[in-house]
Scaffold this active site. Structure first.
Site, PDB file in Angstrom:
ATOM      1  N   VAL A  69      40.845  43.154  39.776  1.00  0.00           N
ATOM      2  CA  VAL A  69      39.706  42.506  39.806  1.00  0.00           C
ATOM      3  C   VAL A  69      39.262  42.055  41.087  1.00  0.00           C
ATOM      4  O   VAL A  69      40.269  41.437  41.673  1.00  0.00           O
ATOM      5  CB  VAL A  69      39.691  41.157  38.743  1.00  0.00           C
ATOM      6  N   CYS A  70      37.940  42.170  41.417  1.00  0.00           N
ATOM      7  CA  CYS A  70      37.637  41.369  42.728  1.00  0.00           C
ATOM      8  C   CYS A  70      36.184  40.853  42.441  1.00  0.00           C
ATOM      9  O   CYS A  70      35.732  40.977  41.207  1.00  0.00           O
ATOM     10  CB  CYS A  70      37.608  42.434  43.590  1.00  0.00           C
ATOM     11  N   PRO A  71      35.475  40.359  43.367  1.00  0.00           N
ATOM     12  CA  PRO A  71      34.241  39.778  43.247  1.00  0.00           C
ATOM     13  C   PRO A  71      33.168  40.781  42.645  1.00  0.00           C
ATOM     14  O   PRO A  71      32.297  40.377  41.955  1.00  0.00           O
ATOM     15  CB  PRO A  71      33.777  39.364  44.551  1.00  0.00           C
ATOM     16  N   GLY A  81      33.688  44.389  42.104  1.00  0.00           N
ATOM     17  CA  GLY A  81      34.275  45.645  41.827  1.00  0.00           C
ATOM     18  C   GLY A  81      34.474  46.879  42.690  1.00  0.00           C
ATOM     19  O   GLY A  81      34.515  48.071  42.415  1.00  0.00           O
ATOM     20  N   ILE A 141      34.256  40.271  39.115  1.00  0.00           N
ATOM     21  CA  ILE A 141      33.837  38.746  38.528  1.00  0.00           C
ATOM     22  C   ILE A 141      32.558  38.818  38.021  1.00  0.00           C
ATOM     23  O   ILE A 141      32.140  38.097  37.162  1.00  0.00           O
ATOM     24  CB  ILE A 141      34.325  37.858  39.536  1.00  0.00           C
TER      25      ILE A 141
END
Length: 130
Positions: free
Chosen positions: A68-70, A72, A100
């Site tokens: 998961v990151c801000p 994708g 996110i």
């Protein structure tokens, strides 16, 4: 890397309690600790991207790993890195589609980490999950 997983599908996996009793699901948030503490997916753990190569062994034995990151994007690179590690080659490794931001649009809920004792957050600006 085994592709991407939609926020709704990941939410359903979490609601099921990770699918089955013998399947271990690990959700790896690659943002820094401060961003993670401000808001993260339920049951996720923080392994910042710069630490990933030195900490990837912590994921050995997982059946399924979701990065998961801000937004994708960086999580796709993280998923490829994790999937190339010998200790995780048998795991299904996916990136959260939309990150996110996609999770908040589709599912809406983020979990905050409790503030450290004596920290009222007064020295920080507005909270942002990114």
């Amino acid at each position: 890397m085994d592709g991407e997983i939609d926020p709704e599908a990941l939410s359903a996996l979490l609601a099921e309690g990770d699918g089955s009793p013998d399947e271990s699901l690990r959700i790896v948030d690659i943002r820094d600790r401060r961003a993670f503490d401000r808001g993260h997916l339920p049951d996720s753990e923080c392994i910042p991207f710069p630490e990933l190569t030195s900490r990837v062994a912590e994921l050995e034995g997982a059946d399924r790993i979701v990065t998961v990151c801000p937004h994708g994007v960086a999580s796709q690179q993280a998923a490829r890195l994790i999937g190339s590690y010998e200790g995780t080659q048998d795991a299904r490794v996916e990136s959260l589609r939309g990150g996110i931001e996609g999770w908040q649009e589709a599912v809406g809920e983020l979990t905050e980490s409790p503030a450290p004792e004596g920290d009222d957050g007064a020295d920080e600006g507005p909270a942002s999950p990114f």
